[in-house]
Design a protein around this motif. Sequence first.
Motif, PDB file in Angstrom:
ATOM      1  N   ASP A  59     -30.027  -2.374  38.533  1.00 17.40           N
ATOM      2  CA  ASP A  59     -28.899  -2.704  37.662  1.00 17.40           C
ATOM      3  C   ASP A  59     -28.749  -1.717  36.513  1.00 17.40           C
ATOM      4  O   ASP A  59     -27.982  -1.952  35.585  1.00 17.40           O
ATOM      5  CB  ASP A  59     -29.057  -4.121  37.104  1.00 17.40           C
ATOM      6  N   SER A  60     -29.468  -0.600  36.555  1.00 15.49           N
ATOM      7  CA  SER A  60     -29.342   0.405  35.502  1.00 15.49           C
ATOM      8  C   SER A  60     -29.326   1.803  36.111  1.00 15.49           C
ATOM      9  O   SER A  60     -29.397   1.970  37.327  1.00 15.49           O
ATOM     10  CB  SER A  60     -30.474   0.260  34.479  1.00 15.49           C
ATOM     11  N   ASP A  61     -29.244   2.799  35.254  1.00 16.49           N
ATOM     12  CA  ASP A  61     -29.047   4.165  35.706  1.00 16.49           C
ATOM     13  C   ASP A  61     -30.024   5.092  34.986  1.00 16.49           C
ATOM     14  O   ASP A  61     -30.087   5.114  33.754  1.00 16.49           O
ATOM     15  CB  ASP A  61     -27.598   4.577  35.407  1.00 16.49           C
ATOM     16  N   GLY A  62     -30.778   5.865  35.753  1.00 15.23           N
ATOM     17  CA  GLY A  62     -31.791   6.733  35.164  1.00 15.23           C
ATOM     18  C   GLY A  62     -31.224   7.852  34.317  1.00 15.23           C
ATOM     19  O   GLY A  62     -31.877   8.301  33.359  1.00 15.23           O
ATOM     20  N   ILE A  63     -30.030   8.312  34.650  1.00 13.51           N
ATOM     21  CA  ILE A  63     -29.436   9.399  33.858  1.00 13.51           C
ATOM     22  C   ILE A  63     -28.931   8.854  32.525  1.00 13.51           C
ATOM     23  O   ILE A  63     -29.042   9.511  31.489  1.00 13.51           O
ATOM     24  CB  ILE A  63     -28.329  10.095  34.654  1.00 13.51           C
ATOM     25  N   GLU A  64     -28.395   7.636  32.548  1.00 12.30           N
ATOM     26  CA  GLU A  64     -28.024   7.012  31.279  1.00 12.30           C
ATOM     27  C   GLU A  64     -29.253   6.790  30.410  1.00 12.30           C
ATOM     28  O   GLU A  64     -29.185   6.851  29.183  1.00 12.30           O
ATOM     29  CB  GLU A  64     -27.308   5.687  31.536  1.00 12.30           C
ATOM     30  N   LEU A  65     -30.392   6.525  31.049  1.00 16.02           N
ATOM     31  CA  LEU A  65     -31.641   6.339  30.308  1.00 16.02           C
ATOM     32  C   LEU A  65     -31.968   7.575  29.484  1.00 16.02           C
ATOM     33  O   LEU A  65     -32.443   7.457  28.345  1.00 16.02           O
ATOM     34  CB  LEU A  65     -32.791   6.041  31.280  1.00 16.02           C
ATOM     35  N   ILE A  66     -31.721   8.746  30.037  1.00 13.83           N
ATOM     36  CA  ILE A  66     -32.001   9.991  29.318  1.00 13.83           C
ATOM     37  C   ILE A  66     -31.236  10.017  27.996  1.00 13.83           C
ATOM     38  O   ILE A  66     -31.793  10.336  26.938  1.00 13.83           O
ATOM     39  CB  ILE A  66     -31.625  11.212  30.180  1.00 13.83           C
ATOM     40  N   SER A  67     -29.957   9.661  28.052  1.00 13.79           N
ATOM     41  CA  SER A  67     -29.133   9.634  26.838  1.00 13.79           C
ATOM     42  C   SER A  67     -29.603   8.554  25.875  1.00 13.79           C
ATOM     43  O   SER A  67     -29.623   8.754  24.651  1.00 13.79           O
ATOM     44  CB  SER A  67     -27.665   9.403  27.207  1.00 13.79           C
ATOM     45  N   ARG A  68     -30.026   7.412  26.414  1.00 10.36           N
ATOM     46  CA  ARG A  68     -30.484   6.315  25.558  1.00 10.36           C
ATOM     47  C   ARG A  68     -31.792   6.671  24.855  1.00 10.36           C
ATOM     48  O   ARG A  68     -31.997   6.295  23.693  1.00 10.36           O
ATOM     49  CB  ARG A  68     -30.648   5.049  26.386  1.00 10.36           C
ATOM     50  N   LEU A  69     -32.662   7.386  25.543  1.00  8.61           N
ATOM     51  CA  LEU A  69     -33.902   7.829  24.909  1.00  8.61           C
ATOM     52  C   LEU A  69     -33.601   8.704  23.704  1.00  8.61           C
ATOM     53  O   LEU A  69     -34.169   8.517  22.619  1.00  8.61           O
ATOM     54  CB  LEU A  69     -34.765   8.589  25.910  1.00  8.61           C
ATOM     55  N   ARG A  70     -32.705   9.634  23.881  1.00  5.87           N
ATOM     56  CA  ARG A  70     -32.356  10.549  22.784  1.00  5.87           C
ATOM     57  C   ARG A  70     -31.676   9.802  21.649  1.00  5.87           C
ATOM     58  O   ARG A  70     -31.939  10.065  20.474  1.00  5.87           O
ATOM     59  CB  ARG A  70     -31.459  11.664  23.311  1.00  5.87           C
ATOM     60  N   ALA A  71     -30.803   8.880  22.000  1.00  9.06           N
ATOM     61  CA  ALA A  71     -30.087   8.117  20.974  1.00  9.06           C
ATOM     62  C   ALA A  71     -31.041   7.276  20.134  1.00  9.06           C
ATOM     63  O   ALA A  71     -30.778   7.009  18.961  1.00  9.06           O
ATOM     64  CB  ALA A  71     -29.035   7.226  21.624  1.00  9.06           C
ATOM     65  N   ASN A  72     -32.160   6.876  20.734  1.00  7.13           N
ATOM     66  CA  ASN A  72     -33.162   6.069  20.024  1.00  7.13           C
ATOM     67  C   ASN A  72     -34.259   6.920  19.394  1.00  7.13           C
ATOM     68  O   ASN A  72     -35.256   6.381  18.899  1.00  7.13           O
ATOM     69  CB  ASN A  72     -33.779   5.042  20.982  1.00  7.13           C
ATOM     70  N   GLY A  73     -34.091   8.238  19.421  1.00  4.18           N
ATOM     71  CA  GLY A  73     -35.076   9.123  18.811  1.00  4.18           C
ATOM     72  C   GLY A  73     -36.391   9.173  19.545  1.00  4.18           C
ATOM     73  O   GLY A  73     -37.431   9.496  18.953  1.00  4.18           O
ATOM     74  N   LEU A  74     -36.379   8.840  20.839  1.00  5.20           N
ATOM     75  CA  LEU A  74     -37.596   8.859  21.648  1.00  5.20           C
ATOM     76  C   LEU A  74     -37.663  10.194  22.383  1.00  5.20           C
ATOM     77  O   LEU A  74     -37.004  10.383  23.407  1.00  5.20           O
ATOM     78  CB  LEU A  74     -37.597   7.680  22.634  1.00  5.20           C
ATOM     79  N   ASN A  75     -38.447  11.092  21.854  1.00  4.56           N
ATOM     80  CA  ASN A  75     -38.446  12.462  22.341  1.00  4.56           C
ATOM     81  C   ASN A  75     -39.494  12.695  23.426  1.00  4.56           C
ATOM     82  O   ASN A  75     -40.681  12.475  23.227  1.00  4.56           O
ATOM     83  CB  ASN A  75     -38.682  13.436  21.182  1.00  4.56           C
ATOM     84  N   ALA A  76     -39.025  13.145  24.563  1.00  6.01           N
ATOM     85  CA  ALA A  76     -39.893  13.533  25.676  1.00  6.01           C
ATOM     86  C   ALA A  76     -39.035  14.307  26.656  1.00  6.01           C
ATOM     87  O   ALA A  76     -37.823  14.095  26.742  1.00  6.01           O
ATOM     88  CB  ALA A  76     -40.500  12.316  26.364  1.00  6.01           C
ATOM     89  N   SER A  77     -39.636  15.217  27.379  1.00 11.51           N
ATOM     90  CA  SER A  77     -38.905  15.897  28.434  1.00 11.51           C
ATOM     91  C   SER A  77     -38.655  14.890  29.556  1.00 11.51           C
ATOM     92  O   SER A  77     -39.462  13.980  29.773  1.00 11.51           O
ATOM     93  CB  SER A  77     -39.714  17.083  28.972  1.00 11.51           C
ATOM     94  N   THR A  78     -37.542  15.049  30.248  1.00 13.77           N
ATOM     95  CA  THR A  78     -37.210  14.114  31.314  1.00 13.77           C
ATOM     96  C   THR A  78     -36.959  14.857  32.622  1.00 13.77           C
ATOM     97  O   THR A  78     -36.371  15.933  32.641  1.00 13.77           O
ATOM     98  CB  THR A  78     -35.955  13.293  30.964  1.00 13.77           C
ATOM     99  N   LEU A  79     -37.426  14.260  33.707  1.00 19.02           N
ATOM    100  CA  LEU A  79     -37.182  14.771  35.049  1.00 19.02           C
ATOM    101  C   LEU A  79     -36.596  13.649  35.887  1.00 19.02           C
ATOM    102  O   LEU A  79     -37.100  12.529  35.854  1.00 19.02           O
ATOM    103  CB  LEU A  79     -38.488  15.242  35.695  1.00 19.02           C
ATOM    104  N   CYS A  80     -35.546  13.952  36.638  1.00 17.53           N
ATOM    105  CA  CYS A  80     -35.026  12.981  37.590  1.00 17.53           C
ATOM    106  C   CYS A  80     -35.779  13.146  38.902  1.00 17.53           C
ATOM    107  O   CYS A  80     -36.041  14.266  39.349  1.00 17.53           O
ATOM    108  CB  CYS A  80     -33.527  13.192  37.805  1.00 17.53           C
ATOM    109  N   PHE A  81     -36.137  12.029  39.497  1.00 18.77           N
ATOM    110  CA  PHE A  81     -36.917  12.021  40.737  1.00 18.77           C
ATOM    111  C   PHE A  81     -36.180  11.106  41.696  1.00 18.77           C
ATOM    112  O   PHE A  81     -36.258   9.882  41.585  1.00 18.77           O
ATOM    113  CB  PHE A  81     -38.327  11.501  40.440  1.00 18.77           C
ATOM    114  N   SER A  82     -35.427  11.690  42.614  1.00 21.02           N
ATOM    115  CA  SER A  82     -34.478  10.906  43.396  1.00 21.02           C
ATOM    116  C   SER A  82     -34.570  11.167  44.890  1.00 21.02           C
ATOM    117  O   SER A  82     -34.937  12.262  45.328  1.00 21.02           O
ATOM    118  CB  SER A  82     -33.046  11.236  42.915  1.00 21.02           C
TER     119      SER A  82
END
Length: 210
Positions: A59-82
Amino acid sequence: MSVRLLVVDDHPVVRAGLRSMLADTAIEVTGEAATADQALEVFPSASPHVVLTAVRLGDSDGIELISRLRANGLNASTLCFSGHDNPTYVARAMSAGAAGYLLKSVSREELLSAIEAAAAGEECWTSQDRRRHKGPIPTELLRQNLEVTLTKRESEVLKQLSFGLTNKEIANALGLRYDTVKEHVQHVLRKLAVNDRTQAAVWAVRKGLV
């Protein structure tokens, strides 16, 4: 140096497989999540250097998660694994700031190398990925910032298309007939003056519509 990894995937078998695969390496799985919301909750305690996320999370989206992490100041490199070799996903992931997009068919060595590179602040995009993202999209429209008038339904279809859904999946999501969705997609492509769905998705991403 040990690399801390947060794995986000809605399939427990995938998460367990990754944990087992990485057990004897310098990469430590410090957190797991099945949804984007769970990933946001787990992130502080996991304190990851890298977030490895699936694209489709139920019910969610991993690419949107990337934007949400940044918006919340949660800094980490991200990789999509699909498991989906979908150019619209690649375009969205690149625009969202992911360090790379890996298929689940990659070798163990390729996965380890990508995670280590992402932890070091490097990107893992292939030349083919970059061509997909920077290919012949409607640059004239973007440069002139021309407005494209889409109907409400066309905008809804474009958004679903940009999430990588097929016409059949869009029809199910919006409660429309398949032929109706096909017609809307054709209208969208014509109005945006693009050649295919990937270009339409890139246009939507760059314009901030998704």
